[in-house]
Design a protein around this motif. Structure first.
Motif, short mmCIF file in Angstrom:
data_model
loop_
_atom_site.label_atom_id
_atom_site.label_comp_id
_atom_site.label_asym_id
_atom_site.label_seq_id
_atom_site.Cartn_x
_atom_site.Cartn_y
_atom_site.Cartn_z
N HIS A 93 83.65 -41.29 -38.31
CA HIS A 93 83.82 -42.58 -37.67
C HIS A 93 85.02 -43.32 -38.28
O HIS A 93 85.04 -43.59 -39.48
CB HIS A 93 82.56 -43.42 -37.83
CG HIS A 93 82.44 -44.54 -36.85
ND1 HIS A 93 83.36 -45.56 -36.77
CD2 HIS A 93 81.51 -44.79 -35.89
CE1 HIS A 93 83.01 -46.40 -35.82
NE2 HIS A 93 81.89 -45.95 -35.26
N SER A 134 81.69 -35.12 -31.74
CA SER A 134 82.44 -36.34 -32.02
C SER A 134 83.58 -36.06 -32.98
O SER A 134 84.72 -36.51 -32.78
CB SER A 134 81.52 -37.42 -32.60
OG SER A 134 80.56 -37.84 -31.65
N TRP A 158 82.93 -42.84 -30.52
CA TRP A 158 81.96 -43.91 -30.76
C TRP A 158 82.64 -45.26 -30.52
O TRP A 158 83.86 -45.36 -30.50
CB TRP A 158 81.41 -43.83 -32.18
CG TRP A 158 80.45 -42.67 -32.36
CD1 TRP A 158 80.67 -41.36 -32.04
CD2 TRP A 158 79.13 -42.73 -32.90
NE1 TRP A 158 79.57 -40.59 -32.33
CE2 TRP A 158 78.60 -41.41 -32.88
CE3 TRP A 158 78.34 -43.75 -33.41
CZ2 TRP A 158 77.33 -41.09 -33.33
CZ3 TRP A 158 77.07 -43.44 -33.87
CH2 TRP A 158 76.57 -42.13 -33.83
N GLY A 188 76.16 -43.70 -24.05
CA GLY A 188 76.05 -44.09 -25.44
C GLY A 188 74.80 -44.93 -25.70
O GLY A 188 74.04 -45.25 -24.78
N GLN A 198 77.05 -45.43 -30.31
CA GLN A 198 77.70 -44.28 -29.69
C GLN A 198 78.58 -44.76 -28.53
O GLN A 198 78.34 -45.81 -27.94
CB GLN A 198 76.65 -43.31 -29.15
CG GLN A 198 75.80 -42.66 -30.22
CD GLN A 198 74.62 -41.91 -29.65
OE1 GLN A 198 74.29 -42.04 -28.47
NE2 GLN A 198 73.96 -41.11 -30.48
#
Length: 268
Positions: A93, A134, A158, A188, A198
């Motif tokens: 992330h 991801s 995300w 998400g 998400q």
């Protein structure tokens, strides 16, 4: 000990030194598992696959039979050991503390596999499942030259999504997702009481359309026969872009590896 194992990988036969389920190949940044096709001659293509939360790089060894039969090596990097519910994962992330430079790690895995296991650097399909998907998406956005093409499954960006003009360059990308996925829904969902969210897969596809300079928002061709519903953008200035849905939930659908390899080979 990991430096000793790495030295053994370099000095002995790759098939015997490291890479199987019991003995991962160790590099400075972490470790990975690898299996190569029998009687391979010359550099071979590879599917490098990033596991989901709580998984291990050995997962690709269990599902890699069709890939090996087709002449592909399979490479399964190991995510970091992380405290908490799942135990392993990726520092993916962009708005959270980076516990490892994952781009540097994946580059190092590829470098080691090329040097010690006969992998063709120019024919690597990089995929991933769930959080691994991801991670694959962020790698494609931030460092598109890491692999020849990308194939995330059940995992995308995300929130907050990357800015439309923030990805580094065009990509060849095949995104696969389950219509009934409740773990990573297409739209998400919030997690940890709304601390993180998400992303929206449809928004992710728009980011890829902008990145590849596609002429329109709507897909150019559609295919609904068989087990997969496929939408392909063919009027992009750069790259290849396809969005695939299947009727299942959160998982890697049956037939995915064959579909992904067919798509990958169509790029060449």
């Amino acid at each position: 000990m990991k430096y000793i194992a790495a030295a053994l990988c370099a000095l002995t036969s790759p098939a015997l030194a490291c890479g199987d389920a019991e003995t991962p190949c160790e590099i400075d940044q972490g470790s990975y598992h690898i299996n190569t096709p029998d009687n391979a001659e010359g550099p071979v293509p590879a599917v490098l696959f990033l596991h989901g939360a709580g998984g291990k790089g050995t997962g690709i060894l269990r599902m890699g039979g069709p890939m090996l039969e087709r002449g592909y090596a399979v490479i399964g990097p190991n995510g970091m050991d992380r405290p908490g519910r799942f135990g392993t994962g990726w520092s993916f992330h962009p708005d959270r503390p980076q516990q490892r430079d994952e781009i540097e790690f994946i580059r190092a895995v590829i470098d080691d596999a090329v040097e010690n296991h006969g992998i063709d650097r120019d024919r690597i399909l990089l995929g991933g499942f769930s959080i691994g998907g991801s991670m694959a998406s962020y790698l494609a956005c931030d460092a598109p030259d890491v692999a020849r093409a990308y194939a995330p499954v059940a995992g995308s960006f995300w929130r907050p999504h990357p800015a439309m003009d923030s990805c580094e360059g065009p990509v060849d990308l095949l995104h696969t997702h389950g219509w009934r996925d409740k773990t990573v829904p297409l739209e998400g969902r919030p997690l940890r009481n709304g601390v993180i969210h998400q992303g929206d897969v449809f928004q992710g596809m728009q980011i890829w359309r902008e990145t590849n300079n596609c002429a329109g928002m709507r897909a150019d061709t559609f295919e609904t026969s068989g087990d997969f519903w496929r939408r392909k953008w063919e009027t992009c200035e750069n790259g290849s872009l396809e969005f695939v849905l299947h009727q299942g939930a959160h998982g890697i659908p049956k037939g995915w590896s064959t579909m992904a390899m067919d798509w990958f080979e169509s790029l060449e």
